[in-house]
Scaffold this motif. Structure first.
Motif, PDB file in Angstrom:
ATOM      1  N   VAL A  60       0.845  -1.191   0.000  1.00 28.95           N
ATOM      2  CA  VAL A  60       0.000   0.000   0.000  1.00 28.95           C
ATOM      3  C   VAL A  60       0.882   1.242   0.000  1.00 28.95           C
ATOM      4  CG1 VAL A  60      -1.777   1.303   1.220  1.00 28.95           C
ATOM      5  CG2 VAL A  60      -1.832  -1.202   1.244  1.00 28.95           C
ATOM      6  N   ASP A  61       0.703   2.088  -1.003  1.00 29.44           N
ATOM      7  CA  ASP A  61       1.332   3.405  -1.006  1.00 29.44           C
ATOM      8  C   ASP A  61       0.437   4.294  -0.147  1.00 29.44           C
ATOM      9  OD1 ASP A  61       2.183   6.001  -1.495  1.00 29.44           O
ATOM     10  OD2 ASP A  61       2.625   5.644  -3.599  1.00 29.44           O
ATOM     11  N   SER A  62       0.872   4.612   1.063  1.00 29.47           N
ATOM     12  CA  SER A  62       0.003   5.265   2.036  1.00 29.47           C
ATOM     13  C   SER A  62       0.017   6.788   1.958  1.00 29.47           C
ATOM     14  CB  SER A  62       0.391   4.829   3.455  1.00 29.47           C
ATOM     15  OG  SER A  62       1.728   5.194   3.742  1.00 29.47           O
ATOM     16  N   ARG A  63       0.503   7.335   0.855  1.00 31.35           N
ATOM     17  CA  ARG A  63       0.414   8.781   0.671  1.00 31.35           C
ATOM     18  C   ARG A  63      -1.009   9.143   0.250  1.00 31.35           C
ATOM     19  NH1 ARG A  63       5.212   9.614  -3.540  1.00 31.35           N
ATOM     20  NH2 ARG A  63       4.248   7.695  -4.325  1.00 31.35           N
ATOM     21  N   PRO A  64      -1.665  10.082   0.946  1.00 30.06           N
ATOM     22  CA  PRO A  64      -2.994  10.497   0.515  1.00 30.06           C
ATOM     23  C   PRO A  64      -2.950  11.089  -0.895  1.00 30.06           C
ATOM     24  CG  PRO A  64      -2.505  11.317   2.716  1.00 30.06           C
ATOM     25  CD  PRO A  64      -1.220  10.780   2.162  1.00 30.06           C
ATOM     26  N   VAL A  65      -3.977  10.801  -1.685  1.00 26.70           N
ATOM     27  CA  VAL A  65      -4.056  11.338  -3.044  1.00 26.70           C
ATOM     28  C   VAL A  65      -5.440  11.909  -3.283  1.00 26.70           C
ATOM     29  CG1 VAL A  65      -2.340   9.746  -3.992  1.00 26.70           C
ATOM     30  CG2 VAL A  65      -4.757   9.098  -4.029  1.00 26.70           C
ATOM     31  N   SER A  66      -5.497  12.898  -4.160  1.00 21.56           N
ATOM     32  CA  SER A  66      -6.769  13.457  -4.594  1.00 21.56           C
ATOM     33  C   SER A  66      -7.023  12.979  -6.018  1.00 21.56           C
ATOM     34  CB  SER A  66      -6.716  14.988  -4.551  1.00 21.56           C
ATOM     35  OG  SER A  66      -7.948  15.536  -4.947  1.00 21.56           O
ATOM     36  N   ALA A  67      -8.225  12.486  -6.276  1.00 28.61           N
ATOM     37  CA  ALA A  67      -8.562  11.922  -7.588  1.00 28.61           C
ATOM     38  C   ALA A  67      -9.751  12.651  -8.192  1.00 28.61           C
ATOM     39  CB  ALA A  67      -8.878  10.430  -7.456  1.00 28.61           C
ATOM     40  N   VAL A  68      -9.815  12.612  -9.514  1.00 25.65           N
ATOM     41  CA  VAL A  68     -10.993  13.064 -10.250  1.00 25.65           C
ATOM     42  C   VAL A  68     -11.486  11.897 -11.090  1.00 25.65           C
ATOM     43  CG1 VAL A  68     -10.228  15.460 -10.349  1.00 25.65           C
ATOM     44  CG2 VAL A  68      -9.636  13.908 -12.212  1.00 25.65           C
ATOM     45  N   PRO A  86     -18.880  14.872  -6.417  1.00 30.67           N
ATOM     46  CA  PRO A  86     -18.014  16.001  -6.088  1.00 30.67           C
ATOM     47  C   PRO A  86     -16.917  16.127  -7.144  1.00 30.67           C
ATOM     48  CG  PRO A  86     -17.370  14.092  -4.807  1.00 30.67           C
ATOM     49  CD  PRO A  86     -18.569  13.677  -5.614  1.00 30.67           C
ATOM     50  N   PRO A  87     -16.255  17.290  -7.232  1.00 28.07           N
ATOM     51  CA  PRO A  87     -15.197  17.445  -8.237  1.00 28.07           C
ATOM     52  C   PRO A  87     -13.976  16.584  -7.954  1.00 28.07           C
ATOM     53  CG  PRO A  87     -15.312  19.370  -6.805  1.00 28.07           C
ATOM     54  CD  PRO A  87     -16.518  18.529  -6.491  1.00 28.07           C
ATOM     55  N   THR A  88     -13.690  16.315  -6.687  1.00 31.81           N
ATOM     56  CA  THR A  88     -12.534  15.510  -6.320  1.00 31.81           C
ATOM     57  C   THR A  88     -12.890  14.601  -5.154  1.00 31.81           C
ATOM     58  OG1 THR A  88     -11.662  17.107  -4.712  1.00 31.81           O
ATOM     59  CG2 THR A  88     -10.909  17.336  -6.997  1.00 31.81           C
ATOM     60  N   ARG A  89     -12.043  13.596  -4.946  1.00 30.68           N
ATOM     61  CA  ARG A  89     -12.218  12.682  -3.808  1.00 30.68           C
ATOM     62  C   ARG A  89     -10.828  12.359  -3.285  1.00 30.68           C
ATOM     63  NH1 ARG A  89     -13.386   9.249   0.126  1.00 30.68           N
ATOM     64  NH2 ARG A  89     -14.490   7.294  -0.274  1.00 30.68           N
TER      65      ARG A  89
END
Length: 285
Positions: A60-68, A86-89
């Motif tokens: 698991v790459d545990s860096r938080p990421v924002s996705a569209v 929503p625009p991002t998650r």
């Protein structure tokens, strides 16, 4: 602040597989973990992700990421989902799959249910759509979403969580980064992740161990979720002890941990705000 990701959507994936109170905002995706694990809260965040990795024999790459969502995914969303998207998650981690795409994982808070927007976003991906995010400057595709349940010890911590106005909580760092995407997520979906850790200081005030989401919730105009620890409460495990150990000492209590964190900051900051500050630097990213 989905501008950066939206710009990247114009090209196909290369792999198929401030001061607190200021309001500067510039587009940027979440790239690294938030000030020592501020996506949820230090060991409370890492333990369930590590447990999931061990249980499923994955990395698991545990860096938080924002996705569209990809344009094709949005076009295929159901009418009910399309109205809630929503625009991002923001997700808590990624797992690379055999086909080169990624599974996004999020920590399932026992005290909260997904918002309508979060559920619509996840359902669109799990229904055959795809999300897009950026890892180390490279655009990648998300093809399914899974929750990660917190172990019993983390769930127990959540039982003590309270809602606080972020402007009543002092900060313990001179600056934060990568807050813009979190602000957008909180404005759309509410509080993100498990509660943060806050310490009741000797002067009676509250000071946070985790800073980025305090700043984000303040700009988003929502209450934060926190577990309040007495100053002399022992740290729960070796992971937390290691997390806050510095050249100046090894902590044994939450009070030690917050004091060592403040002690790592610039001299002007730690001397003026030994119990924590109502201000922190943020460049708008």
């Amino acid at each position: 602040m989905a501008t950066t990701l939206m710009t990247l959507l114009t090209q196909p994936p290369a792999d198929a597989g401030q001061e607190y109170g200021s309001d500067q905002v510039r587009p940027k995706t979440v790239e690294t973990k938030l000030d020592g694990g501020d996506s949820v809260s230090g060991a409370s965040r890492d333990k369930p992700l590590n447990h999931y990795a061990s249980l499923h024999d994955v990395e698991v790459d545990s860096r938080p990421v924002s996705a569209v969502l990809s344009p094709s995914a949005v076009s295929k969303a159901s009418t009910s989902d399309a109205g809630a998207l929503p625009p991002t998650r923001v997700f808590d981690g990624l797992i690379k799959k055999d086909d080169g795409t990624y599974r996004a994982v999020y920590l399932r808070n026992p005290l909260q249910v997904l918002s309508a927007g979060q559920k619509a976003f996840d359902d669109t991906i799990n229904g055959g759509g795809s999300g897009i995010t950026v890892i180390d400057g490279k655009k990648v595709r998300i093809t399914d979403v899974k929750p990660v349940d917190a172990p019993s010890g983390v769930a127990a911590q959540g039982d003590k969580a309270v809602a606080l106005n972020p402007r009543t909580v002092r900060l313990s760092q001179t600056s934060v980064k990568d807050a813009a995407e979190i602000i957008d997520s909180m404005r759309a979906n509410g509080w993100a992740g498990l509660p943060i850790d806050v310490v009741r200081m000797p002067d009676g005030g509250l000071t946070t161990i985790d800073n980025t989401r305090v700043v984000a919730s303040g700009h988003a105009g929502i209450d934060l979720q926190a577990v309040i620890h007495p100053f002399d409460e022992p740290l729960p495990d070796q992971t937390q002890i290691d997390r806050f150990t510095t050249r100046k000492g090894v902590p044994s209590t939450w009070g030690d941990a917050i004091s060592l964190r403040i002690g790592k900051q610039a001299a002007a900051y730690r001397n003026r705000y030994p119990m924590g500050s109502p201000w922190t630097g943020w460049d708008g990213n």
